[in-house]
Design a protein around this motif. Structure first.
Motif, short mmCIF file in Angstrom:
data_model
loop_
_atom_site.label_atom_id
_atom_site.label_comp_id
_atom_site.label_asym_id
_atom_site.label_seq_id
_atom_site.Cartn_x
_atom_site.Cartn_y
_atom_site.Cartn_z
N UNK A 43 0.87 -1.18 0.00
CA UNK A 43 0.00 0.00 0.00
C UNK A 43 0.90 1.22 0.00
N UNK A 44 0.69 2.10 -0.97
CA UNK A 44 1.54 3.28 -1.08
C UNK A 44 1.35 4.17 0.14
N UNK A 45 2.43 4.78 0.64
CA UNK A 45 2.34 5.66 1.81
C UNK A 45 1.33 6.78 1.58
N UNK A 46 0.70 7.19 2.66
CA UNK A 46 -0.30 8.26 2.57
C UNK A 46 0.19 9.50 3.30
N UNK A 47 -0.58 10.60 3.16
CA UNK A 47 -0.26 11.83 3.87
C UNK A 47 0.80 12.66 3.20
N UNK A 48 1.16 12.30 1.96
CA UNK A 48 2.14 13.07 1.19
C UNK A 48 1.54 13.35 -0.19
#
Lengths: 457, 424
Positions: A7-12
C-alpha cells in the motif's frame, strides 16, 4: 508476500511502494575451466514519497508486513528531514497510472547440467577445430526481474522482464606473438532456453569469429582522423543508445544536454529516425518490454528524432513536470534499493532502403566498422566506441582488417553526414547501461554510412 | 540480526548437505545518502541490505550463490540447490577455500552524523553558487555507508570486519547560453568528513572550476606524436590495465604479456606501485578470504610479483598473492605545475573515454575534460581529440611523476607525464 500487502504511503503529495525480486545466473568457462558458476538472488521492498518539493526513499531486503511498514515510515521521515534545506516550491507531477500484469511465459530455463554440457561442448569444439587458438571463453548469463508496484495515484502493476546473453571469446596470437581477441555476443528476451543454442548455429558463429581473428592477425593500423565509415547494425544501435539516447534523457536535458535547445531543429540527416520504444516494435514485443515504468506510468514510445528533426525526450514524472511535457514512462530502477531514474528501454534507429553491400561498394576509401567492445557518450553528444573489429574499404571492396581503434565524434555532426541507411535491423540486449545504477536495455539499428573520427596513426 | 549465528548455521548445513569444503560470507550494511539534483538538495535515500554468499566444493566440483533473504528456509533451499549445481559441475582440482585465516577489523565511523552530511551538502551548493555559477551539479551526494561482515570457511578461516565511511561526490556540466561543457565528476570516501570544506575533498572544487573553463573548446589541430600529462583519473585506466594483466583472467588464459616478466624491468625507473589494502577506507581482506598483506607490485620499474587468487594460483602454479582494494603510485619529485614544462604542444588529460584495452595494451581514446598544452602552458579546453598508444609502452615512456597525489580514500594517484603518444 503478495502484492495485495503493498500500500503506497499516505499523507504526502505522491508516493509509491515497490516489491522487486532479481535473479541472475552466470557461468564462465575459460579453456575448459569453470571459473564462475554463480547464482544471485536479491529482493526487497522500497518506498518513495514526494512532498513539498523533496523526495524521501527507503528500502529493506525483507518482504514482510513489518518491513513494508518500516520502509513506509522511513521514507516519510526522510522527506521530512529534507526540510533542513528550506522551503521549496512544489511541483505538479503528471499522474498517469497504469494497471495490469505484464508477465513473460517462456520455455523452461536450462538446467545446470544443460548449461555445463553446452560450455563443455563449445570448449571441445574449439580444441578440435580451430588451429592456433590460444584461449577460449564462454559466458552464459541470464537475469529476471519481477516487480510489483503501487502508487498513491492508483497505479497497480506487476512487471516481469527477463533477458539472456551468451558471450564467446576467442584469443589467438598475431605475427608478433601478441595476443588478440574477439568476442561474439548474442542475446534475447527470456531465459537462455529462448535463444537458439544449437551447435550448428554456434559453430557457424565461431567459424566467423575465427575467420575474423585470422584476418586480425595481420591487421594494419587505421589512419587517424575524419574518415568515411560504414557502421554495422550492431554499432548503429550503440550509436542510437550512447550518442543520441543519453542526451535525450530528460534529466540530462535539464542538466544542460546539447539537445535541450534543439527541439524542432535538424540534428541528423533526414534519413534518420530514432525512437525509444516502450514495449512493441512493428507488432512484436521488444526485448525489454516496459508496459509500466517503476513510477507506474504507462510506457509510451518516445520519438526522439523524426526524419532528422529533434522531437521529444524520455521522461519520468518529475522531469516531465519540470519540462512541461508528457511522461513517457522511462523511470526505471535496477534493484529494490534503487530509486527510479530516467533510463532508456528499446532504443533504435529505424531501417532505411539501402543495401549494406551497396553502401560498402559506394565507398572509395574508408572503413567498415563491425564490432565494438563498449561505448560512452557525453551530454554534448560527443561519443566514443572502442572498435574491436573493422576492415578497410578500398574502391568499394573490403580490404585488410585493422587494429583495435576508437571511433568518435559528435553524434549530431556524425548523423548529419549520414547518406545511406540499410534496410536491415539488428536488436541486442547484452551488457548493461550505466548511470548511477546499471540497467538492462535493448538497442537496435540498421547499417549507417557517414563520417567520423578514427583513432590511429 | 546475529550474523555470527547465521554464518555458523549455514556452514554446518553445508557440511550436512555433503560439501567437503564450504565458504560462507554474511554481511549487513546500511547507507544514508543526501542527494543533489540540478544544483539543489532533492532526495534523502536510506537503504538497508543483507547479503550472503555461499561456495561449496564436493569432489573438486564447485558452485556458488548469493542471496539477500537470510531466512532459514531460504538458506536451506539455496544450499540444497547449490549442492545439486556443484554435483553437475566439472571437476577441477584448483577449487579450494581459504584456511586458517583470522582477522577482526574495525574501521571508520560506526554511526552516521546526519547534520554533518547536511552541512557538507550545503557547503557544496554554496560553493557552486558563489565560485562556479556556470556549473550545474546534475547529480551529487553526501553519504554514509557501513557494513558488518563475517567470512567463515570449513577450513577454519574467520574474518570479521566492521567498516564505516562517508562519501562525497559531484557530477555535472557547465553551461553558458546554448553552449555546454562535457560532463565531469569527482568523488571519493573518507573516514573523517569534518576535516575539510566539501569542495576541498577529492578535488571536487578543482573539478567544478576546471569544468567552467571547458564551455569553450577547440580542436587539437592535426596529428602529432608527443608528450601527454594524465591526471589521476586517466592514470587509473593505465593502472587498471596493468593490474588486470597480473591477475587471474589473463594469467589463466595465458594471455598476460607479463606472465614471465617477474624480476624484469617493465616500466620506467620512476614508477613504483604499492598496495594500499589497509588505507583509511580499506579493510585489507581479499575476496577469496585471506588477510591481504601490503606489498610492492612494481619497484622503480621492476615487476616484483604476479597476483593470482587462490584459484588462479592453483590453476597456474604461480604463487598466491591475496589482494584487496586500494593502490598507490609513489609520488615523484616534480611539482604538478612543472609537469607541462617543455611541452611544445600536447594535452593535459583528465579523463579518457575508451574501451577496455586488450592484453596487447593497444588503445585509443577520446580525451575528455582536457586542456591544450602549448609552449609549456595550459591553454584552452579541447574537443574531439583522440590519443592512441600502447599501455605497456607508456609505462616505459614515463617522463615525470608529480609530487602531489589525489587521495580518493582508497587509492593515491599522482599526475604523470608520458612521451610518444599519438594525437589525432
Amino acid at each position: 508476500m503478495t502484492s495485495s500487502m503493498l500500500a503506497a504511503p499516505t499523507g504526502v503529495e505522491y508516493s509509491e511502494i515497490r516489491q522487486h525480486d532479481l535473479r541472475k545466473s552466470r557461468m564462465v568457462m575459460i579453456d575448459g575451466n569453470l571459473v564462475a558458476n554463480m547464482q544471485n538472488s536479491e529482493g526487497g521492498v522500497s518506498a518513495r514519497v514526494f512532498d513539498k518539493g523533496y523526495w524521501g526513499f527507503a528500502s529493506v531486503p525483507t518482504q514482510t508486513a513489518l518491513s513494508i511498514d518500516q520502509v513506509t515510515r522511513r521514507a516519510v521521515d526522510n522527506v521530512q528531514a529534507m526540510s533542513r534545506f528550506g522551503e521549496k516550491s512544489s511541483l505538479a507531477i503528471p499522474l498517469d497510472a497504469q494497471i495490469g500484469e505484464f508477465g513473460f511465459n517462456g520455455k523452461t530455463p536450462l538446467s545446470q547440467q544443460e548449461k555445463v554440457d553446452l560450455v563443455e561442448a563449445l570448449n571441445a569444439l574449439c580444441k578440435r577445430k580451430y588451429k592456433g587458438l590460444k584461449s577460449s571463453t564462454f559466458i552464459l548469463h541470464d537475469e529476471a526481474h519481477n516487480k510489483s508496484l503501487k502508487t498513491s495515484n492508483g497505479a497497480d502493476v506487476l512487471n516481469t522482464i527477463r533477458r539472456a546473453a551468451v558471450y564467446m571469446v576467442m584469443t589467438v596470437e598475431d605475427d608478433r606473438g601478441e595476443p588478440i581477441e574477439l568476442m561474439e555476443a548474442f542475446s534475447g528476451k527470456g531465459s537462455l532456453a529462448e535463444l537458439d543454442l544449437s551447435m550448428d548455429v554456434l559453430e557457424g558463429k565461431l567459424d566467423r569469429l575465427y575467420e575474423h581473428l585470422q584476418a586480425k592477425r595481420h591487421a594494419v593500423p587505421a589512419r587517424g582522423g575524419l574518415q568515411t565509415v560504414v557502421l554495422a547494425p550492431e554499432l548503429a544501435g550503440m550509436l542510437a543508445h550512447e550518442a543520441m539516447g543519453h542526451p535525450c534523457e530528460a534529466d540530462l536535458v535539464l542538466g544542460g544536454s546539447v539537445t535541450g535547445n534543439m527541439v524542432g531543429k535538424p540534428v541528423a540527416s533526414e534519413l534518420v529516425t530514432m525512437i525509444d520504444f516502450a514495449h512493441t516494435y512493428k507488432g512484436e514485443e521488444c526485448m525489454i518490454p516496459v508496459y509500466a515504468d517503476d513510477e507506474g506510468s504507462p510506457g509510451e514510445d518516445a520519438v526522439l528524432i523524426e526524419n532528422g528533426i529533434m522531437r521529444h525526450f524520455m521522461t519520468s514524472r518529475e522531469t516531465a513536470a519540470r519540462l512541461g511535457i508528457p511522461s513517457t514512462g522511462n523511470a526505471r530502477a535496477y534493484t529494490f534499493n534503487d530509486e527510479p531514474l530516467v533510463r532508456m528501454r528499446n532504443t533504435a534507429i529505424l531501417p532505411g532502403k539501402d543495401k549494406l553491400e551497396e553502401m560498402i561498394a559506394g565507398v572509395e576509401e574508408g572503413y567498415y566498422l563491425m564490432k565494438s567492445g563498449n561505448g560512452q557518450a557525453d551530454s554534448t553528444s560527443e561519443f566514443m566506441f572502442g572498435i574491436d573489429l573493422a576492415y578497410e574499404i578500398k574502391n568499394g571492396k573490403l580490404g585488410n582488417a585493422i587494429k583495435d581503434t576508437t571511433v568518435s565524434g559528435t553524434a549530431i555532426n556524425m548523423l548529419r553526414t549520414v547518406d545511406a541507411v540499410s534496410d536491415d535491423m539488428v536488436w541486442e540486449c547484452n551488457g548493461y547501461c550505466g548511470k548511477k545504477q546499471p540497467m538492462i536495455v535493448s538497442s537496435g539499428g540498421p547499417a549507417l554510412r557517414g563520417k567520423a573520427h578514427l583513432g590511429g596513426e | 540480526m546475529n550474523i555470527e549465528q547465521i554464518a555458523e548455521n549455514a556452514l554446518k548445513q553445508m557440511k550436512a548437505a555433503g560439501f567437503e569444503q564450504s565458504q560462507v560470507s554474511v554481511g549487513i550494511s546500511r547507507q544514508d545518502e543526501l542527494n543533489i539534483s540540478l544544483s539543489d538538495a532533492s532526495l534523502f535515500r536510506s537503504t538497508e541490505d543483507h547479503g550472503m554468499s555461499l561456495k561449496g566444493i564436493i569432489d573438486g566440483r564447485a558452485a556458488s550463490t548469493s542471496l539477500t533473504d537470510l531466512g532459514e528456509d531460504t538458506i536451506a533451499h539455496e544450499i540444497s540447490g547449490l549442492f545439486d549445481r556443484a554435483q553437475h559441475s566439472p571437476q577441477d582440482d584448483a577449487n579450494a577455500v581459504s584456511s586458517g585465516q583470522t582477522a577482526q577489523v574495525v574501521k571508520g565511523p560506526q554511526e552516521p552524523d546526519l547534520e554533518l552530511m547536511v552541512e557538507k551538502v550545503r557547503e557544496l551548493l554554496e560553493y557552486r553558487a558563489a565560485e562556479t555559477p556556470k556549473m550545474e551539479i546534475d547529480e551529487g551526494n553526501a553519504s554514509y555507508y557501513d557494513q558488518h561482515s563475517l567470512f567463515l570457511t570449513s577450513e577454519g578461516s574467520s574474518l570479521e570486519s566492521r567498516t564505516g565511511a562517508y562519501g562525497l561526490m559531484a557530477m555535472g556540466t557547465a553551461r553558458e547560453g546554448e553552449k555546454s561543457s562535457s560532463f565531469a565528476y569527482a568523488g571519493g570516501q573518507t573516514d573523517d568528513l569534518s576535516k575539510a570544506h566539501a569542495a576541498a575533498f577529492f578535488g571536487i572544487g578543482d573539478m567544478l572550476k576546471e569544468t567552467e573553463r571547458q564551455i569553450d573548446t577547440r580542436s587539437f589541430g592535426g596529428n602529432l606524436t608527443g608528450d601527454v600529462v594524465l591526471a589521476p583519473m586517466a592514470v587509473e585506466d593505465l593502472l587498471g590495465w596493468l593490474l588486470g594483466q597480473l591477475s587471474d583472467g589473463q594469467l589463466i588464459a595465458d594471455s598476460s604479456v607479463y606472465k614471465n616478466k617477474v624480476g624484469e624491468q617493465i616500466a620506467s625507473s620512476l614508477l613504483t606501485i604499492k598496495s594500499r589494502f589497509h588505507g583509511p577506507c580499506n579493510d585489507g581482506i581479499s575476496g577469496d578470504g585471506f588477510v591481504a598483506d601490503d606489498f610492492t607490485v612494481v619497484d622503480q620499474g621492476k615487476l616484483l610479483t604476479l597476483m593470482p587468487s587462490l584459484y588462479g594460483s592453483r590453476k597456474t602454479g604461480i604463487a598466491h598473492r591475496p589482494t584487496a582494494g586500494g593502490w598507490e603510485i609513489v609520488a615523484g619529485d616534480t611539482a604538478k605545475s612543472d609537469l607541462t614544462k617543455g611541452i611544445e604542444k600536447g594535452a593535459l588529460v583528465t579523463r579518457l573515454s575508451m574501451g577496455h584495452p586488450g592484453p596487447s595494451g593497444d588503445f585509443s581514446g577520446v580525451i575528455k575534460n582536457s586542456f591544450m598544452i602549448e609552449n609549456g602552458e595550459i591553454g584552452p579546453a579541447l574537443t574531439e581529440t583522440m590519443i592512441a598508444g600502447n599501455m605497456g609502452q607508456m609505462l616505459k615512456d614515463i617522463v615525470a611523476i608529480s609530487a602531489e597525489r589525489l587521495d580518493d580514500g582508497s587509492s593515491q594517484i599522482p599526475w604523470m607525464r608520458f612521451a610518444n603518444v599519438n594525437y589525432s
